[in-house]
Design a protein around this motif. Structure first.
Motif, PDB file in Angstrom:
ATOM      1  N   TYR A  24       0.960  -1.193  -0.022  1.00  0.00           N
ATOM      2  CA  TYR A  24       0.182   0.109  -0.076  1.00  0.00           C
ATOM      3  C   TYR A  24       0.978   1.269   0.182  1.00  0.00           C
ATOM      4  O   TYR A  24       0.549   2.303  -0.586  1.00  0.00           O
ATOM      5  CB  TYR A  24      -0.908  -0.136   1.083  1.00  0.00           C
ATOM      6  CG  TYR A  24      -2.269  -0.794   0.927  1.00  0.00           C
ATOM      7  CD1 TYR A  24      -3.072  -0.074   0.170  1.00  0.00           C
ATOM      8  CD2 TYR A  24      -2.400  -1.948   1.177  1.00  0.00           C
ATOM      9  CE1 TYR A  24      -4.360  -0.789   0.190  1.00  0.00           C
ATOM     10  CE2 TYR A  24      -3.573  -2.703   1.036  1.00  0.00           C
ATOM     11  CZ  TYR A  24      -4.524  -1.939   0.409  1.00  0.00           C
ATOM     12  OH  TYR A  24      -5.729  -2.881   0.283  1.00  0.00           O
TER      13      TYR A  24
ATOM     14  N   LEU B  78       2.133   1.581  -3.628  1.00  0.00           N
ATOM     15  CA  LEU B  78       0.944   2.278  -4.359  1.00  0.00           C
ATOM     16  C   LEU B  78       0.959   3.451  -4.159  1.00  0.00           C
ATOM     17  O   LEU B  78       0.596   4.350  -5.140  1.00  0.00           O
ATOM     18  CB  LEU B  78      -0.425   1.580  -4.254  1.00  0.00           C
ATOM     19  CG  LEU B  78      -1.689   1.938  -5.084  1.00  0.00           C
ATOM     20  CD1 LEU B  78      -1.468   1.964  -6.297  1.00  0.00           C
ATOM     21  CD2 LEU B  78      -3.181   1.371  -4.388  1.00  0.00           C
TER      22      LEU B  78
ATOM     23  N   LEU C   6      -1.666   3.820   2.323  1.00  0.00           N
ATOM     24  CA  LEU C   6      -1.565   4.513   1.073  1.00  0.00           C
ATOM     25  C   LEU C   6      -1.539   6.140   1.184  1.00  0.00           C
ATOM     26  O   LEU C   6      -0.572   6.659   0.401  1.00  0.00           O
ATOM     27  CB  LEU C   6      -3.016   4.306   0.587  1.00  0.00           C
ATOM     28  CG  LEU C   6      -3.332   4.939  -0.998  1.00  0.00           C
ATOM     29  CD1 LEU C   6      -2.438   3.960  -2.070  1.00  0.00           C
ATOM     30  CD2 LEU C   6      -4.751   4.586  -1.193  1.00  0.00           C
TER      31      LEU C   6
ATOM     32  N   LEU D 261       5.426   1.910  -9.323  1.00  0.00           N
ATOM     33  CA  LEU D 261       4.714   0.734  -8.876  1.00  0.00           C
ATOM     34  C   LEU D 261       5.310  -0.638  -8.679  1.00  0.00           C
ATOM     35  O   LEU D 261       5.428  -1.230  -7.710  1.00  0.00           O
ATOM     36  CB  LEU D 261       3.097   0.568  -9.257  1.00  0.00           C
ATOM     37  CG  LEU D 261       2.388  -0.378  -8.950  1.00  0.00           C
ATOM     38  CD1 LEU D 261       2.104  -0.123  -7.318  1.00  0.00           C
ATOM     39  CD2 LEU D 261       0.965  -0.489  -9.421  1.00  0.00           C
TER      40      LEU D 261
ATOM     41  N   SER E 114       6.808  -1.752  -5.410  1.00  0.00           N
ATOM     42  CA  SER E 114       6.162  -3.611  -4.861  1.00  0.00           C
ATOM     43  C   SER E 114       7.104  -4.397  -4.639  1.00  0.00           C
ATOM     44  O   SER E 114       7.073  -5.176  -4.024  1.00  0.00           O
ATOM     45  CB  SER E 114       4.977  -3.547  -5.742  1.00  0.00           C
ATOM     46  OG  SER E 114       4.031  -2.356  -5.714  1.00  0.00           O
TER      47      SER E 114
END
Length: 224
Positions: A42, A45, A127, A173, A177
């Motif tokens: 998160y 993101l 986030l 991303l 990630s």
């Protein structure tokens, strides 16, 4: 250069910048090692969405207009530096408290519950922290202004500019990630469990140092 060459160059420069140590990198390391994979993803993101917004603002010229206004840019720097300093101070304070209670059996028993609560109840917080850390970083604003102005010509087609935005967001991303996933594997988690307090402390020092330098720079701009 044709558009394919431009996009390939843009991707290469951006990927190198992503791998360079900075507040985004430190934020993923800190949260993925401490709270686990879900929180790390998160955070990733949120960071990638911040980068996407920076890219759009730079591509449309809004970031350039902000950068050309010394007072407005100084205020933005002050806000961004203060937020990074806040993150660093919080990390150092938490590290100190955990270090003091490391030999306390009851505190150790409560740690898993703290982790579970954070992961399950604060996905939005993770986030938001990733997005805010990136979008308030004035160095990111300057970087994307330079990147877009030097590599993306004004006459580039709409599909080319859309491709540039997709590449910048997608690479961000994917990289963050991947970093979060690697740092949260079960084997690595067991190995770094005893080092968590030191990782938090190091990330805290990075945030405080960057935040202080940005605050100092913004105050100097406001005074002069």
């Amino acid at each position: 250069m044709n558009e394919v060459t431009i996009l390939a160059t843009l991707a290469s420069v951006h990927l190198i910048a992503l791998m360079s140590p900075g507040p985004d990198f430190a934020l993923v390391v800190q949260n993925a090692t401490r709270y686990g994979r879900q929180t790390g993803l998160y955070i990733a993101l949120g960071l990638s969405l911040g980068i996407l917004l920076h890219s759009i603002l730079s591509l449309t010229g809004i970031s350039y207009l902000v950068h050309q206004q010394p007072m407005l840019f100084a205020v933005l720097q002050l806000a961004g530096g203060s937020y990074l300093f806040y993150l660093g101070f919080g990390a150092l304070s938490a590290s100190w408290q955990r270090f003091r209670s490391s030999n306390n059996a009851s505190s150790n028993q409560e740690a898993p519950k703290e982790k579970e609560t954070f992961v399950l109840a604060n996905k939005r917080q993770a986030l938001s922290r990733g997005f805010t850390t990136n979008i308030l970083n004035p160095k990111a604003l300057v970087f994307f202004i330079s990147l877009m102005s030097s590599l993306v010509p004004a006459e580039m087609s709409l599909s080319g500019k859309s491709g540039a935005l997709l590449i910048l967001w997608g690479l961000s991303l994917a990289w963050f990630s991947l970093l979060a996933w690697l740092l949260s594997t079960s084997k690595l988690q067991k190995r770094i469990q005893s080092l968590a307090v030191y990782i938090d402390s190091l990330c805290g020092v990075i945030f405080v140092t960057l935040g202080f330098s940005i605050i100092y720079s913004s105050i100097t701009m406001l005074v002069l």
